[in-house]
Design a protein around this motif. Sequence first.
Motif, PDB file in Angstrom:
ATOM      1  N   ALA A  61       0.830  -1.207   0.000  1.00 39.78           N
ATOM      2  CA  ALA A  61       0.000   0.000   0.000  1.00 39.78           C
ATOM      3  C   ALA A  61       0.867   1.260   0.000  1.00 39.78           C
ATOM      4  N   LEU A  62       2.001   1.232   0.717  1.00 39.50           N
ATOM      5  CA  LEU A  62       2.928   2.371   0.694  1.00 39.50           C
ATOM      6  C   LEU A  62       3.418   2.631  -0.727  1.00 39.50           C
ATOM      7  N   CYS A  63       3.826   1.569  -1.391  1.00 39.49           N
ATOM      8  CA  CYS A  63       4.311   1.705  -2.765  1.00 39.49           C
ATOM      9  C   CYS A  63       3.222   2.301  -3.657  1.00 39.49           C
ATOM     10  N   MET A  64       1.999   1.837  -3.489  1.00 42.65           N
ATOM     11  CA  MET A  64       0.885   2.313  -4.303  1.00 42.65           C
ATOM     12  C   MET A  64       0.572   3.779  -4.013  1.00 42.65           C
ATOM     13  N   VAL A  80       1.057   5.901  -9.014  1.00 38.07           N
ATOM     14  CA  VAL A  80       0.335   6.291  -7.806  1.00 38.07           C
ATOM     15  C   VAL A  80      -1.124   5.861  -7.944  1.00 38.07           C
ATOM     16  N   ASP A  81      -1.618   5.192  -6.926  1.00 42.58           N
ATOM     17  CA  ASP A  81      -3.014   4.760  -6.900  1.00 42.58           C
ATOM     18  C   ASP A  81      -3.497   4.832  -5.451  1.00 42.58           C
ATOM     19  N   ALA A 139      -4.672   1.885  -2.760  1.00 37.73           N
ATOM     20  CA  ALA A 139      -3.803   1.720  -1.592  1.00 37.73           C
ATOM     21  C   ALA A 139      -4.622   1.736  -0.313  1.00 37.73           C
ATOM     22  N   LYS A 140      -5.552   2.679  -0.210  1.00 38.99           N
ATOM     23  CA  LYS A 140      -6.404   2.784   0.975  1.00 38.99           C
ATOM     24  C   LYS A 140      -7.296   1.552   1.101  1.00 38.99           C
ATOM     25  N   LEU A 141      -7.865   1.102   0.001  1.00 35.00           N
ATOM     26  CA  LEU A 141      -8.705  -0.100   0.032  1.00 35.00           C
ATOM     27  C   LEU A 141      -7.892  -1.321   0.459  1.00 35.00           C
TER      28      LEU A 141
END
Length: 124
Positions: free
Chosen positions: A41-44, A52-53, A57-59
């Motif tokens: 999620a950090l990478c995303m 970047v997404d 990432a939050k989901l």
Amino acid sequence: MTVSVYSKAMALYNEKKYQEALSAFRNSLELGNDKSAYGLALCMKLGNGMFVDERSAKLLIDGYLERIEKCAREGDSEAQQVMGLYYADGLFAPVDREKAAFWLEKSAAQGDKYSRRRLKELKG
């Protein structure tokens, strides 16, 4: 002491070897290591090693957070580190220094050097 797949992935991330870290987090997650969802999620969210997404990432982290917290409560030092970072960094939830310190202290007490360092930074 054996270094876990998650720890190896996080070390790559901290060394800014984002492509390798991304691959390691994905592999670790596929092996059932829920903690690796945080690294992925950090990478995303930050676009490290990929586009970047933020929404995905939050989901992703929201989908794994309950399981990660359960592992942390059961004494898993890596899960405790993840929970501490989750609350310290404020990337996926509002910063909560008290909760961050709580989890980082637990992980540091088990010998996690990174948690010890982040705890020191947190306490200023």
